[in-house]
Each structure stands twice: as structure tokens, then as C-alpha cells.
Design an enzyme around this catalytic site. Sequence first.
Site, PDB file in Angstrom:
ATOM      1  N   SER A   1       7.508   1.789 -26.693  1.00 38.22           N
ATOM      2  CA  SER A   1       7.953   2.147 -25.347  1.00 38.22           C
ATOM      3  C   SER A   1       7.991   3.647 -25.107  1.00 38.22           C
ATOM      4  CB  SER A   1       9.347   1.553 -25.082  1.00 38.22           C
ATOM      5  OG  SER A   1      10.266   1.954 -26.081  1.00 38.22           O
TER       6      SER A   1
ATOM      7  N   HIS B   1      15.813   5.839 -22.987  1.00 42.58           N
ATOM      8  CA  HIS B   1      14.420   6.273 -23.025  1.00 42.58           C
ATOM      9  C   HIS B   1      14.285   7.533 -22.170  1.00 42.58           C
ATOM     10  CE1 HIS B   1      13.791   2.127 -24.384  1.00 42.58           C
ATOM     11  NE2 HIS B   1      12.615   2.517 -24.848  1.00 42.58           N
TER      12      HIS B   1
END
Length: 270
Positions: A48, A251
Site C-alpha cells: 500500500s 499511510h
Amino acid sequence: MPQRPLARALTALVAVLTAAVGAAAVPGAAHAAAHAAADVNYVALGDSYSSGVGAGPYDQSTCLRSEKSYAPLWAAANQVASFTFPACGGAVTADVIGSQVNALSTGTTLVTITIGGNDAGFADVITSCRFGSTSSCTDAVNEAKVFATGELPGRLDRTYAAIRDRAPNARLIVLGYPRLFETGSCGLLAMSTYKRTILNEAADLLASVTAGRAAAAGATFADTRPYFAGHGVCAAAPWIRDVSGVIEAYHPNADGYRNGYLPALTAVTG
């Protein structure tokens, strides 16, 4: 003594020729640089943190690929000959070996990858620390550290070897993960300073292990931690998302990919 007419003429001729050669050299150099960029066949592998989770918007696949991730940004800035983007949110090393390397060939000249965080249980560790007790957080971090030093090196070695096997002519660049947190004051609902500190220490260990295995494979390691310093969760201008979204939590946001990951990659590609 005044220059004679012939000497003045020769001096002028030399100046004209020098200027002409210089003018020709600049376009030539620019053409060579453009030609070099046009020869780059780039494949971006990984999880990711490669696919761009946190940056959005995403493509129609289940991999959550974003054009605001560092890989497509670098490809666009360098006008590469080809760009392939099989990186996928949630990927582990087995996914890279089992499917992502199929995008590679003998014609591939550049490969980038971020991988290993999911193997080490990134999501479970973060969940334990964000919503669990201090002891459960400590246990989860310690378990991840044991995995990072025991099992992960072999998995990384096999991954890099698979990449080398499919793309023997490519330069391999391994990008690490940033520290996620600043450890100053962060409000009443934030994780404790202790939890944030041990999570950052785990990130440091993961970076050390990854850098070592990349070096052993003859790859280049791009350390992203210096670029994110001062921009983790709890910073005034964070480049890492907090719990703003279940999938995107912890993230990089679009600024993190553009101002953190992209410069880290550019620093090692020149």
C-alpha cells in the site's frame, strides 16, 4: 600594443566558433538526458505504501492505486519510456513473488518496491496500539520485532531474488517506511507518548533490517525517515494520516508521497 587586423580577425573567429560549439553542446546534452529518460522501463512493485493508499483518488481495482503515489509521480517527472504499476494495497512478499514479478522482463531497467510491513503484521500492531492497552501494544510491537529480525530477512531475500531473476538488467531500489509519529503533545485522544515511541522504534528496526537485506541483494535502499521527520502523526503539518479512514489510517497523504517519498526516490536516482 594594438592588435593587428589579422590577429583581431582570428580572435573574433575563435569567439564565434566557441559560442557556436557551446550552443550546440547544450541541446546535445539535453537530448542525451531526454534519451536516457526515454530508455527507462520502470515497474513499481510493493504494498500500500507503493500503491498510494492514503493519497487517493484510486483506480477501479481492489489494489487502491493512486496516481499521486511516488511511483507514477516519478515516472511522469522523468518521462520514462514505459511504466507498469502492479503494486497493491495489502500485499505481502508472497504476493510480489507469486504475481507482481510477472510484470518484469529482461527489458525492465528500473524496479522500485516497498514491502515487508504487512508481513510483520503492520495492521494488527497499529490496531493493538491505537485501541488496546499499553501492555497489549507492547506485546504486539515486541512480536513484530521478533518477526522482523527472525523471519522477515529470508522473505525479503527471496523477494529480491525473484525480482533479479525476472529483471536481470534492472536497477532495484528498495524504499523504506517512515516513522509514523511525532512524540510531542498530541491531545487527549491520541496514543500515549510511550506507544508512539515504541512504534517509531519498531519502524527503525524494520528500516535497518530492510536496508541490510537490500544491500545484500545489491539493491539501493532509499531511507524515507529523514524526509518525513517533523511530519508524522501529531505534527502541525502531518504527512501521515491518523484514524481518518479505516483503510487509509497510518499511510502517507498526498503531501507525504510528493514531499516525502518522491524526494527520497529522486535522491537515489539522480
